[in-house]
Design a protein around this motif. Sequence first.
Motif, PDB file in Angstrom:
ATOM      1  N   SER A   1       0.822  -1.207   0.000  1.00 25.03           N
ATOM      2  CA  SER A   1       0.000   0.000   0.000  1.00 25.03           C
ATOM      3  C   SER A   1       0.858   1.259   0.000  1.00 25.03           C
ATOM      4  O   SER A   1       0.543   2.240  -0.674  1.00 25.03           O
ATOM      5  CB  SER A   1      -0.915   0.013   1.235  1.00 25.03           C
ATOM      6  N   THR A   2       1.945   1.233   0.758  1.00 21.52           N
ATOM      7  CA  THR A   2       2.817   2.404   0.833  1.00 21.52           C
ATOM      8  C   THR A   2       3.504   2.664  -0.497  1.00 21.52           C
ATOM      9  O   THR A   2       3.711   3.822  -0.889  1.00 21.52           O
ATOM     10  CB  THR A   2       3.856   2.231   1.956  1.00 21.52           C
TER      11      THR A   2
ATOM     12  N   LEU B   1      -5.634   1.717  -2.597  1.00 20.87           N
ATOM     13  CA  LEU B   1      -5.363   1.319  -1.214  1.00 20.87           C
ATOM     14  C   LEU B   1      -6.618   0.723  -0.566  1.00 20.87           C
ATOM     15  O   LEU B   1      -6.535  -0.269   0.172  1.00 20.87           O
ATOM     16  CB  LEU B   1      -4.905   2.533  -0.397  1.00 20.87           C
ATOM     17  N   ALA B   2      -7.747   1.360  -0.834  1.00 22.14           N
ATOM     18  CA  ALA B   2      -9.007   0.855  -0.286  1.00 22.14           C
ATOM     19  C   ALA B   2      -9.291  -0.558  -0.801  1.00 22.14           C
ATOM     20  O   ALA B   2      -9.744  -1.429  -0.046  1.00 22.14           O
ATOM     21  CB  ALA B   2     -10.156   1.791  -0.651  1.00 22.14           C
ATOM     22  N   ALA B   3      -9.000  -0.792  -2.079  1.00 20.05           N
ATOM     23  CA  ALA B   3      -9.218  -2.116  -2.666  1.00 20.05           C
ATOM     24  C   ALA B   3      -8.299  -3.153  -2.022  1.00 20.05           C
ATOM     25  O   ALA B   3      -8.721  -4.276  -1.715  1.00 20.05           O
ATOM     26  CB  ALA B   3      -8.980  -2.075  -4.175  1.00 20.05           C
ATOM     27  N   VAL B   4      -7.040  -2.771  -1.803  1.00 19.62           N
ATOM     28  CA  VAL B   4      -6.089  -3.684  -1.155  1.00 19.62           C
ATOM     29  C   VAL B   4      -6.547  -4.016   0.257  1.00 19.62           C
ATOM     30  O   VAL B   4      -6.510  -5.173   0.698  1.00 19.62           O
ATOM     31  CB  VAL B   4      -4.673  -3.061  -1.124  1.00 19.62           C
ATOM     32  N   LEU B   5      -6.995  -2.995   0.976  1.00 16.60           N
ATOM     33  CA  LEU B   5      -7.501  -3.207   2.331  1.00 16.60           C
ATOM     34  C   LEU B   5      -8.671  -4.190   2.334  1.00 16.60           C
ATOM     35  O   LEU B   5      -8.727  -5.120   3.144  1.00 16.60           O
ATOM     36  CB  LEU B   5      -7.957  -1.877   2.930  1.00 16.60           C
ATOM     37  N   PHE B   6      -9.615  -3.966   1.423  1.00 14.59           N
ATOM     38  CA  PHE B   6     -10.813  -4.806   1.385  1.00 14.59           C
ATOM     39  C   PHE B   6     -10.470  -6.248   1.045  1.00 14.59           C
ATOM     40  O   PHE B   6     -10.966  -7.190   1.697  1.00 14.59           O
ATOM     41  CB  PHE B   6     -11.802  -4.250   0.356  1.00 14.59           C
ATOM     42  N   ILE B   7      -9.627  -6.467   0.041  1.00 14.41           N
ATOM     43  CA  ILE B   7      -9.254  -7.825  -0.370  1.00 14.41           C
ATOM     44  C   ILE B   7      -8.501  -8.537   0.755  1.00 14.41           C
ATOM     45  O   ILE B   7      -8.732  -9.718   1.029  1.00 14.41           O
ATOM     46  CB  ILE B   7      -8.402  -7.787  -1.653  1.00 14.41           C
TER      47      ILE B   7
ATOM     48  N   ALA C   1      -4.882   7.963   3.837  1.00  9.41           N
ATOM     49  CA  ALA C   1      -5.357   6.591   3.660  1.00  9.41           C
ATOM     50  C   ALA C   1      -4.359   5.610   4.275  1.00  9.41           C
ATOM     51  O   ALA C   1      -4.744   4.621   4.909  1.00  9.41           O
ATOM     52  CB  ALA C   1      -5.549   6.280   2.177  1.00  9.41           C
ATOM     53  N   ASP C   2      -3.075   5.893   4.088  1.00 11.64           N
ATOM     54  CA  ASP C   2      -2.041   5.041   4.664  1.00 11.64           C
ATOM     55  C   ASP C   2      -2.064   5.118   6.183  1.00 11.64           C
ATOM     56  O   ASP C   2      -1.815   4.124   6.881  1.00 11.64           O
ATOM     57  CB  ASP C   2      -0.671   5.454   4.130  1.00 11.64           C
TER      58      ASP C   2
ATOM     59  N   LYS D   1     -14.155  -1.735   7.291  1.00  6.96           N
ATOM     60  CA  LYS D   1     -14.630  -0.380   7.660  1.00  6.96           C
ATOM     61  C   LYS D   1     -13.591   0.665   7.243  1.00  6.96           C
ATOM     62  O   LYS D   1     -13.929   1.723   6.692  1.00  6.96           O
ATOM     63  CB  LYS D   1     -14.855  -0.324   9.175  1.00  6.96           C
ATOM     64  N   ALA D   2     -12.326   0.394   7.500  1.00  2.00           N
ATOM     65  CA  ALA D   2     -11.261   1.330   7.105  1.00  2.00           C
ATOM     66  C   ALA D   2     -11.218   1.485   5.586  1.00  2.00           C
ATOM     67  O   ALA D   2     -11.034   2.594   5.063  1.00  2.00           O
ATOM     68  CB  ALA D   2      -9.915   0.851   7.632  1.00  2.00           C
ATOM     69  N   ALA D   3     -11.389   0.379   4.863  1.00  2.83           N
ATOM     70  CA  ALA D   3     -11.379   0.420   3.400  1.00  2.83           C
ATOM     71  C   ALA D   3     -12.512   1.296   2.873  1.00  2.83           C
ATOM     72  O   ALA D   3     -12.321   2.094   1.939  1.00  2.83           O
ATOM     73  CB  ALA D   3     -11.508  -0.990   2.834  1.00  2.83           C
ATOM     74  N   PHE D   4     -13.685   1.172   3.476  1.00  2.00           N
ATOM     75  CA  PHE D   4     -14.837   1.976   3.059  1.00  2.00           C
ATOM     76  C   PHE D   4     -14.582   3.467   3.294  1.00  2.00           C
ATOM     77  O   PHE D   4     -14.875   4.304   2.441  1.00  2.00           O
ATOM     78  CB  PHE D   4     -16.089   1.543   3.820  1.00  2.00           C
ATOM     79  N   ASP D   5     -14.016   3.814   4.456  1.00  5.95           N
ATOM     80  CA  ASP D   5     -13.742   5.215   4.779  1.00  5.95           C
ATOM     81  C   ASP D   5     -12.731   5.825   3.809  1.00  5.95           C
ATOM     82  O   ASP D   5     -12.882   6.967   3.366  1.00  5.95           O
ATOM     83  CB  ASP D   5     -13.216   5.335   6.217  1.00  5.95           C
TER      84      ASP D   5
END
Length: 308
Positions: A65-66, A99-105, A165-166, A208-212
Amino acid sequence: MEEKRTITGKKNADETDFQRTANRVSYITIIENVVLSAFKFMAGIIAHSSAMISDAVHSASDVFSTFVVIIGIKLATKKADKEHPYGHERMECVAAVLLAAVLFITGLGIGMDALKNILHGNYSELQVPGILALIAAIVSIVSKEAMYWYTRHYAKKIDSSALMADAWHHRSDAFSSVGALIGIGAARLGFPVMDSIASLVIFVFIVKAAFDVFKDAMNKMVDHSCDDETERQIYNRVMKNENVKGIDLLKTRIFGNKIYVDLEIQADGSYTLKEGHNIAEAVHDDVERNFPKVKHIMVHVNPAGEGE
């Protein structure tokens, strides 16, 4: 013309500082995540904790992500060109969406593994985590929360959605470690299924973090006006010019992390075209000088009293 060169030079310097600060924070984040994820992964294997292994995978995803943040910020700070006359600021929002997509997956994978263990039903086959898993969870909570505040500080300082986001990625990792700590502790007290339940809780926090992150990035990609306070400050700044008799129109739109302004001001109708132009230019330069986030302001001059 000299005044315009000064303002342009300052904006270019601000963009360089923006990229330098973002890169420094990102490189520190990468080092921290590599060390922490390796430690948590080894602790999870040695201590037989699925929650800690899941937590380690979450930290490892932060490294990828970074890198996305670094690439996104590098693209966002590129100068405007013929194909992109308004610049590339929205590329940072694209990075935040990725980043949101990576978090969700990542969270989905953790949640599915946890749910499979819970539905399996043979809890007696689940191994009780060792004390090393507890230690790793505590170390993770402290370090990730510290990284959250560190990254958040600089994200707000340079107004970077990708860096913010990070930061939330760090916070979600800290939350997941809290869930791992509770689950591992309960498993050691005789409830081994709690280790898997902790992984399921981690999944909820990550999603939840991915959605935000996704919601914030999308808001910045779709043109919308600034907050009322910023518009009020711009209005008051313009009215400080003694040649401005009133404001007929003030519209703002956010483009990435920058602001574009459309302004119609009133000036004495007896002024020559050159005098009206000088007033508009003075207002233009004054706003850009006092509002660093304003990338450009278009000023139109109307004769005072017209239409009354």
